[in-house]
Design a protein around this motif. Structure first.
Motif, PDB file in Angstrom:
ATOM      1  N   ARG A  22     -12.082  -1.671   1.516  1.00 57.75           N
ATOM      2  CA  ARG A  22     -11.335  -2.633   2.312  1.00 57.75           C
ATOM      3  C   ARG A  22     -11.229  -2.156   3.760  1.00 57.75           C
ATOM      4  NH1 ARG A  22      -8.050  -5.861  -0.820  1.00 57.75           N
ATOM      5  NH2 ARG A  22      -7.859  -7.095   1.042  1.00 57.75           N
ATOM      6  N   ILE A  32      -8.584  -3.451   6.269  1.00 63.66           N
ATOM      7  CA  ILE A  32      -7.198  -2.995   6.160  1.00 63.66           C
ATOM      8  C   ILE A  32      -7.069  -1.568   6.675  1.00 63.66           C
ATOM      9  CG2 ILE A  32      -5.370  -2.310   4.556  1.00 63.66           C
ATOM     10  CD1 ILE A  32      -6.187  -4.584   2.769  1.00 63.66           C
ATOM     11  N   TYR A  33      -7.975  -0.709   6.239  1.00 65.62           N
ATOM     12  CA  TYR A  33      -7.756   0.716   6.498  1.00 65.62           C
ATOM     13  C   TYR A  33      -8.039   1.112   7.939  1.00 65.62           C
ATOM     14  CZ  TYR A  33      -6.618   0.865   1.697  1.00 65.62           C
ATOM     15  OH  TYR A  33      -5.984   0.628   0.515  1.00 65.62           O
ATOM     16  N   TRP A  81      -4.689   0.992   9.072  1.00 62.70           N
ATOM     17  CA  TRP A  81      -3.883   2.028   8.420  1.00 62.70           C
ATOM     18  C   TRP A  81      -4.154   3.392   9.034  1.00 62.70           C
ATOM     19  CZ3 TRP A  81       0.437   2.486   6.364  1.00 62.70           C
ATOM     20  CH2 TRP A  81       0.773   3.501   5.463  1.00 62.70           C
ATOM     21  N   ASN A 138       6.921  13.780  -5.262  1.00 67.48           N
ATOM     22  CA  ASN A 138       6.367  12.678  -6.050  1.00 67.48           C
ATOM     23  C   ASN A 138       5.348  13.162  -7.087  1.00 67.48           C
ATOM     24  OD1 ASN A 138       7.745  10.412  -5.069  1.00 67.48           O
ATOM     25  ND2 ASN A 138       6.401  10.222  -3.284  1.00 67.48           N
ATOM     26  N   THR A 161      12.908   9.975  -0.390  1.00 69.22           N
ATOM     27  CA  THR A 161      11.809   9.819  -1.349  1.00 69.22           C
ATOM     28  C   THR A 161      12.344   9.510  -2.746  1.00 69.22           C
ATOM     29  OG1 THR A 161      10.363  11.279  -0.096  1.00 69.22           O
ATOM     30  CG2 THR A 161       9.875  11.047  -2.452  1.00 69.22           C
ATOM     31  N   CYS A 197       7.703   7.624   4.801  1.00 64.15           N
ATOM     32  CA  CYS A 197       7.210   6.298   4.393  1.00 64.15           C
ATOM     33  C   CYS A 197       5.702   6.335   4.167  1.00 64.15           C
ATOM     34  CB  CYS A 197       7.505   5.260   5.471  1.00 64.15           C
ATOM     35  SG  CYS A 197       9.242   4.858   5.678  1.00 64.15           S
ATOM     36  N   TYR A 198       5.007   6.949   5.107  1.00 58.92           N
ATOM     37  CA  TYR A 198       3.537   6.983   5.035  1.00 58.92           C
ATOM     38  C   TYR A 198       3.087   7.659   3.741  1.00 58.92           C
ATOM     39  CZ  TYR A 198      -1.272   7.407   6.768  1.00 58.92           C
ATOM     40  OH  TYR A 198      -2.635   7.295   6.927  1.00 58.92           O
ATOM     41  N   ASN A 239       4.960   8.115   0.960  1.00 59.38           N
ATOM     42  CA  ASN A 239       5.353   7.349  -0.221  1.00 59.38           C
ATOM     43  C   ASN A 239       4.374   6.198  -0.462  1.00 59.38           C
ATOM     44  OD1 ASN A 239       7.862   8.066  -1.871  1.00 59.38           O
ATOM     45  ND2 ASN A 239       8.393   8.658   0.226  1.00 59.38           N
ATOM     46  N   PHE A 240       3.746   5.726   0.578  1.00 65.61           N
ATOM     47  CA  PHE A 240       2.648   4.753   0.450  1.00 65.61           C
ATOM     48  C   PHE A 240       1.406   5.457  -0.117  1.00 65.61           C
ATOM     49  CE2 PHE A 240       0.634   0.798   2.417  1.00 65.61           C
ATOM     50  CZ  PHE A 240      -0.675   1.094   2.101  1.00 65.61           C
ATOM     51  N   ARG A 289       1.368   6.602  -3.773  1.00 62.11           N
ATOM     52  CA  ARG A 289       1.239   5.484  -4.721  1.00 62.11           C
ATOM     53  C   ARG A 289      -0.145   4.859  -4.668  1.00 62.11           C
ATOM     54  NH1 ARG A 289       6.434   6.119  -3.516  1.00 62.11           N
ATOM     55  NH2 ARG A 289       7.875   6.061  -5.291  1.00 62.11           N
ATOM     56  N   LEU A 290      -0.774   4.919  -3.520  1.00 62.03           N
ATOM     57  CA  LEU A 290      -2.161   4.420  -3.440  1.00 62.03           C
ATOM     58  C   LEU A 290      -3.056   5.278  -4.340  1.00 62.03           C
ATOM     59  CD1 LEU A 290      -3.740   2.227  -1.715  1.00 62.03           C
ATOM     60  CD2 LEU A 290      -4.506   4.156  -0.325  1.00 62.03           C
ATOM     61  N   PHE A 316      -2.026   7.349  -6.920  1.00 62.60           N
ATOM     62  CA  PHE A 316      -1.633   7.188  -8.340  1.00 62.60           C
ATOM     63  C   PHE A 316      -2.070   5.820  -8.879  1.00 62.60           C
ATOM     64  CE2 PHE A 316       2.001  10.390  -7.889  1.00 62.60           C
ATOM     65  CZ  PHE A 316       1.438  11.295  -8.773  1.00 62.60           C
ATOM     66  N   GLY A 317      -1.898   4.789  -8.064  1.00 63.61           N
ATOM     67  CA  GLY A 317      -2.194   3.436  -8.524  1.00 63.61           C
ATOM     68  C   GLY A 317      -3.658   3.249  -8.860  1.00 63.61           C
ATOM     69  N   HIS A 318      -4.522   4.022  -8.210  1.00 66.97           N
ATOM     70  CA  HIS A 318      -5.961   3.928  -8.469  1.00 66.97           C
ATOM     71  C   HIS A 318      -6.454   5.047  -9.392  1.00 66.97           C
ATOM     72  CE1 HIS A 318      -5.665   1.337  -4.873  1.00 66.97           C
ATOM     73  NE2 HIS A 318      -6.662   0.698  -5.417  1.00 66.97           N
ATOM     74  N   MET A 333      -1.989  -5.054   9.453  1.00 70.95           N
ATOM     75  CA  MET A 333      -2.237  -4.640   8.073  1.00 70.95           C
ATOM     76  C   MET A 333      -1.352  -5.444   7.115  1.00 70.95           C
ATOM     77  SD  MET A 333      -2.160  -0.811   6.789  1.00 70.95           S
ATOM     78  CE  MET A 333      -2.085  -0.467   5.055  1.00 70.95           C
ATOM     79  N   ILE A 335      -2.816  -8.883   6.502  1.00 74.39           N
ATOM     80  CA  ILE A 335      -3.969  -8.885   5.584  1.00 74.39           C
ATOM     81  C   ILE A 335      -3.485  -8.664   4.140  1.00 74.39           C
ATOM     82  CG2 ILE A 335      -6.131  -7.742   4.963  1.00 74.39           C
ATOM     83  CD1 ILE A 335      -6.367  -6.908   7.942  1.00 74.39           C
ATOM     84  N   PHE A 368       3.525  -2.897 -13.827  1.00 71.45           N
ATOM     85  CA  PHE A 368       2.760  -1.864 -13.107  1.00 71.45           C
ATOM     86  C   PHE A 368       3.560  -1.441 -11.860  1.00 71.45           C
ATOM     87  CE2 PHE A 368      -0.478  -0.074 -10.397  1.00 71.45           C
ATOM     88  CZ  PHE A 368      -1.451   0.426 -11.251  1.00 71.45           C
ATOM     89  N   LEU A 398       4.851   2.315 -10.879  1.00 69.32           N
ATOM     90  CA  LEU A 398       4.306   2.927  -9.659  1.00 69.32           C
ATOM     91  C   LEU A 398       5.405   3.174  -8.620  1.00 69.32           C
ATOM     92  CD1 LEU A 398       1.734   3.962  -8.292  1.00 69.32           C
ATOM     93  CD2 LEU A 398       1.328   1.651  -7.434  1.00 69.32           C
ATOM     94  N   VAL A 447       1.849   6.348 -13.974  1.00 66.90           N
ATOM     95  CA  VAL A 447       0.918   5.211 -14.096  1.00 66.90           C
ATOM     96  C   VAL A 447      -0.307   5.663 -14.888  1.00 66.90           C
ATOM     97  CG1 VAL A 447      -0.614   3.662 -12.827  1.00 66.90           C
ATOM     98  CG2 VAL A 447       1.674   4.120 -11.966  1.00 66.90           C
ATOM     99  N   ILE A 457      -1.567  -3.249  -5.743  1.00 66.72           N
ATOM    100  CA  ILE A 457      -1.178  -1.863  -5.416  1.00 66.72           C
ATOM    101  C   ILE A 457      -0.825  -1.758  -3.929  1.00 66.72           C
ATOM    102  CG2 ILE A 457      -2.064   0.510  -5.174  1.00 66.72           C
ATOM    103  CD1 ILE A 457      -3.681  -0.031  -7.782  1.00 66.72           C
ATOM    104  N   CYS A 506       2.600  -0.394  -2.478  1.00 63.21           N
ATOM    105  CA  CYS A 506       2.637   0.721  -1.524  1.00 63.21           C
ATOM    106  C   CYS A 506       3.361   0.314  -0.246  1.00 63.21           C
ATOM    107  CB  CYS A 506       1.217   1.163  -1.163  1.00 63.21           C
ATOM    108  SG  CYS A 506       0.335   1.977  -2.497  1.00 63.21           S
ATOM    109  N   PHE A 563       6.885   1.786   1.392  1.00 59.01           N
ATOM    110  CA  PHE A 563       6.976   2.204   2.798  1.00 59.01           C
ATOM    111  C   PHE A 563       8.135   1.468   3.480  1.00 59.01           C
ATOM    112  CE2 PHE A 563       6.107   2.034   7.261  1.00 59.01           C
ATOM    113  CZ  PHE A 563       5.185   3.008   7.622  1.00 59.01           C
ATOM    114  N   ARG A 592      11.771   2.274   2.505  1.00 59.97           N
ATOM    115  CA  ARG A 592      12.245   3.561   3.046  1.00 59.97           C
ATOM    116  C   ARG A 592      12.401   3.506   4.560  1.00 59.97           C
ATOM    117  NH1 ARG A 592       9.749   4.555  -1.629  1.00 59.97           N
ATOM    118  NH2 ARG A 592      10.830   5.973  -3.059  1.00 59.97           N
TER     119      ARG A 592
END
Lengths: 185, 177
Positions: A4, A7-8, A11, A41, A91, A123-124, A126-127, A130-131, A133-135, B30, B33, B102, B106, B113, B135, B139, B143, B146
């Motif tokens: 993606r 998006i990134y 990011w 985490n 956290t 925050c960054y 914690n995002f 999860r990115l 872990f989620g994958h 972001m 999107i 899910f 998560l 997970v 996801i 995520c 963010f 927090r």
């Protein structure tokens, strides 16, 4: 992330700003917060990678385990302790934050923007945790590889240089970093 | 009440980004999107996920705005009447439930997970891309929750609808968050 790029691209800019932009925290201190949050985490991937970047910036390897064990007894600058306590709470129990948690940071001598900057790193990650872990992404703990990647992150930062013009300061920084790595290996 | 004197008592997310304007554009784009870009998940479904994550993180600020936004996009308003924790107790579609389950794991126990959680999402008829999209919403709200809780923003329930309207992501690449 390669799936993606639209998006990134954004990011990575957010990451570069938070982790390497102007801040009362050094990049090494921010990497320490990143590794610490990821450890809380239990995200082995981000914890391993960013603790190694903090080490590359000069923190001793033994520091992270002692921080995770007990912030008060860890051998770190007293000023960082209320900052790490703040991100720990944010956290694990984010809804319990109080003004007193922020006041402890100011009392330790930090300026106001330090709270914002610590929150942003928290925050960054914690995002990011999860990115990962989620994958279901797994960490490769090969120490040579971890050190090499950490050195690269230390020198190159977070920007995705593919989307920037050739004369952009970050592209120049990346190029200088690449040359430094190839000449040292 | 915000934790910083440089933020007004009525501070919102836009004012947090005012502290670092160079990040606002990238972060906002972001968000546009993730929340409104092409996806199998409708904007209402993504806002429902956003509200759910905010609810279980006990972030009243984000829950308020995003539950209103979900409703305005067509989500069943009775989902939000009781500030839902239990996915099975509210009238969300059967298809969305495994995604919310899910999201629960998560958000609250990220290390727990498993493939089984992902397989439940696929079994409900979602693609891998849809799971990836979900996801990203999860995520993003871990963010954002927090960010608002860490700055001590006042949830200000009287502003939920106004905030939802201002977050409609309808203003092009600048975003408005």
């Amino acid at each position: 992330m390669a799936q993606r790029p639209e998006i990134y691209r954004h990011w990575h800019q957010v990451g570069e700003g938070i982790m390497r932009g102007d801040s009362p925290f050094t990049p090494g201190e921010r990497e320490l917060i990143a590794g610490y949050v990821s450890g809380l985490n239990a995200c082995a991937y981000c914890h391993g990678a960013h603790t190694a970047v903090a080490v590359a910036f000069g923190f001793p390897e033994s520091l992270m385990p002692s921080l995770l064990d007990n912030i008060d007894e860890a051998p770190i600058d007293e000023r960082m302790k209320p900052v790490l306590k703040f991100v720990r709470k944010l956290t694990l129990t984010p809804a319990q934050m109080t003004k007193a948690d922020a006041e402890a940071i100011f009392t330790a001598g930090w300026e106001e923007i330090a709270v914002h900057d610590a929150v942003a790193v928290c925050c960054y990650f914690n995002f990011m945790n999860r990115l990962v872990f989620g994958h279901g992404i797994e960490f490769d703990p090969d120490p040579d590889k971890v050190r090499m990647l950490a050195e690269r992150k230390k020198q190159l930062g977070y920007a995705n240089r593919d989307d920037l013009p050739e004369d952009h300061p970050l592209v120049r920084k990346v190029r200088a970093g690449k040359e430094a790595i190839s000449s040292s290996s | 009440m915000p934790f910083m004197k440089s933020l007004p008592d009525t501070a919102n997310v836009r004012e947090i980004f005012g502290l670092k304007p160079e990040l606002r554009r990238a972060h906002g784009e972001m968000g546009r999107i993730i929340m409104r870009g092409d996806s199998e998940l409708t904007p209402a479904e993504r806002e429902t996920i956003a509200a759910y994550v905010s609810r279980i993180n006990r972030c009243d600020y984000c829950y308020g705005g995003h539950s209103e936004l979900a409703k305005s996009l067509g989500a069943n308003s009775s989902i939000f009447e009781n500030m839902f924790d239990d996915v099975d107790a509210v009238p969300v579609s059967e298809k969305l439930k495994p995604i919310l389950q899910f999201a629960n794991v998560l958000t609250l126990q990220p290390g727990k997970v498993s493939q089984a959680h992902a397989d439940a999402v696929y079994a409900a008829g979602w693609s891998e891309k849809a799971l990836h999209d979900a996801i990203l919403v999860i995520c993003r709200f871990n963010f954002m929750n927090r960010l608002t809780l860490g700055h001590g923003l006042d949830p200000a329930p009287e502003n939920f609808e106004k905030r939802a309207a201002s977050m409609a992501y309808s203003t092009g690449p600048q975003g408005k968050e």
